[in-house]
Design a protein around this motif. Structure first.
Motif, PDB file in Angstrom:
ATOM      1  N   CYS A 140      -2.523  13.724   2.550  1.00 40.81           N
ATOM      2  CA  CYS A 140      -2.745  12.535   1.726  1.00 40.81           C
ATOM      3  C   CYS A 140      -3.694  12.876   0.587  1.00 40.81           C
ATOM      4  CB  CYS A 140      -3.307  11.415   2.597  1.00 40.81           C
ATOM      5  SG  CYS A 140      -3.587   9.896   1.688  1.00 40.81           S
TER       6      CYS A 140
ATOM      7  N   HIS B  57       0.844  -1.190   0.000  1.00 47.32           N
ATOM      8  CA  HIS B  57       0.000   0.000   0.000  1.00 47.32           C
ATOM      9  C   HIS B  57       0.886   1.249   0.000  1.00 47.32           C
ATOM     10  CE1 HIS B  57      -3.435  -2.519   1.042  1.00 47.32           C
ATOM     11  NE2 HIS B  57      -2.694  -3.051   1.982  1.00 47.32           N
TER      12      HIS B  57
ATOM     13  N   GLN C 105      -4.668   1.109   3.874  1.00 44.17           N
ATOM     14  CA  GLN C 105      -5.314   2.254   3.248  1.00 44.17           C
ATOM     15  C   GLN C 105      -6.595   2.557   4.011  1.00 44.17           C
ATOM     16  OE1 GLN C 105      -6.073   1.302  -0.825  1.00 44.17           O
ATOM     17  NE2 GLN C 105      -3.933   1.214  -1.376  1.00 44.17           N
TER      18      GLN C 105
ATOM     19  N   HIS D 203      -2.214   0.548  -4.670  1.00 45.87           N
ATOM     20  CA  HIS D 203      -1.994  -0.811  -4.177  1.00 45.87           C
ATOM     21  C   HIS D 203      -1.256  -1.555  -5.284  1.00 45.87           C
ATOM     22  CE1 HIS D 203      -3.122  -4.288  -1.727  1.00 45.87           C
ATOM     23  NE2 HIS D 203      -3.383  -4.919  -2.843  1.00 45.87           N
TER      24      HIS D 203
ATOM     25  N   ALA E 119       0.678   5.736  -0.237  1.00 48.41           N
ATOM     26  CA  ALA E 119      -0.115   6.958  -0.157  1.00 48.41           C
ATOM     27  C   ALA E 119       0.699   8.082  -0.791  1.00 48.41           C
ATOM     28  CB  ALA E 119      -0.438   7.308   1.293  1.00 48.41           C
TER      29      ALA E 119
ATOM     30  N   PHE F 214      -4.185   6.982  -3.019  1.00 48.36           N
ATOM     31  CA  PHE F 214      -3.674   5.679  -2.590  1.00 48.36           C
ATOM     32  C   PHE F 214      -3.364   4.834  -3.806  1.00 48.36           C
ATOM     33  CE2 PHE F 214      -6.431   6.674   1.130  1.00 48.36           C
ATOM     34  CZ  PHE F 214      -5.452   6.644   2.098  1.00 48.36           C
TER      35      PHE F 214
END
Length: 77
Positions: A26, A16, A47, A31, A18, A29
């Motif tokens: 932030c 993960h 997340q 992955h 950010a 996100f």
């Protein structure tokens, strides 16, 4: 045959990430199995959508892998 072999081969575990803006807020996100290129991406342990638009909690960050392996070597000595 290579397709059959690829079904049983080990794959890197997804991680993960950010994306933080210049203020540490932030903004996105991701992955994926490798660190994203470009931008200010940091690895996080999970997340959480509530982090979007907020400063990332310090407890969410994961130390870079190179630093962790160096730390293990120091602790093993």
């Amino acid at each position: 045959m290579s397709f059959f072999r690829s079904l049983f081969s080990a794959r890197p575990a997804p991680r993960h990430f950010a994306r933080l803006d210049e203020s540490g807020i932030c903004r996105a996100f991701k992955h994926c199995s490798h660190a994203p290129q470009g931008g200010e991406w940091v690895e996080v342990n999970e997340q959480r959508l509530v982090w979007l638009g907020q400063p990332l909690p310090a407890s969410a960050r994961i130390t870079p892998r190179a630093a962790r392996s160096a730390l293990r070597l120091l602790l093993a000595a």
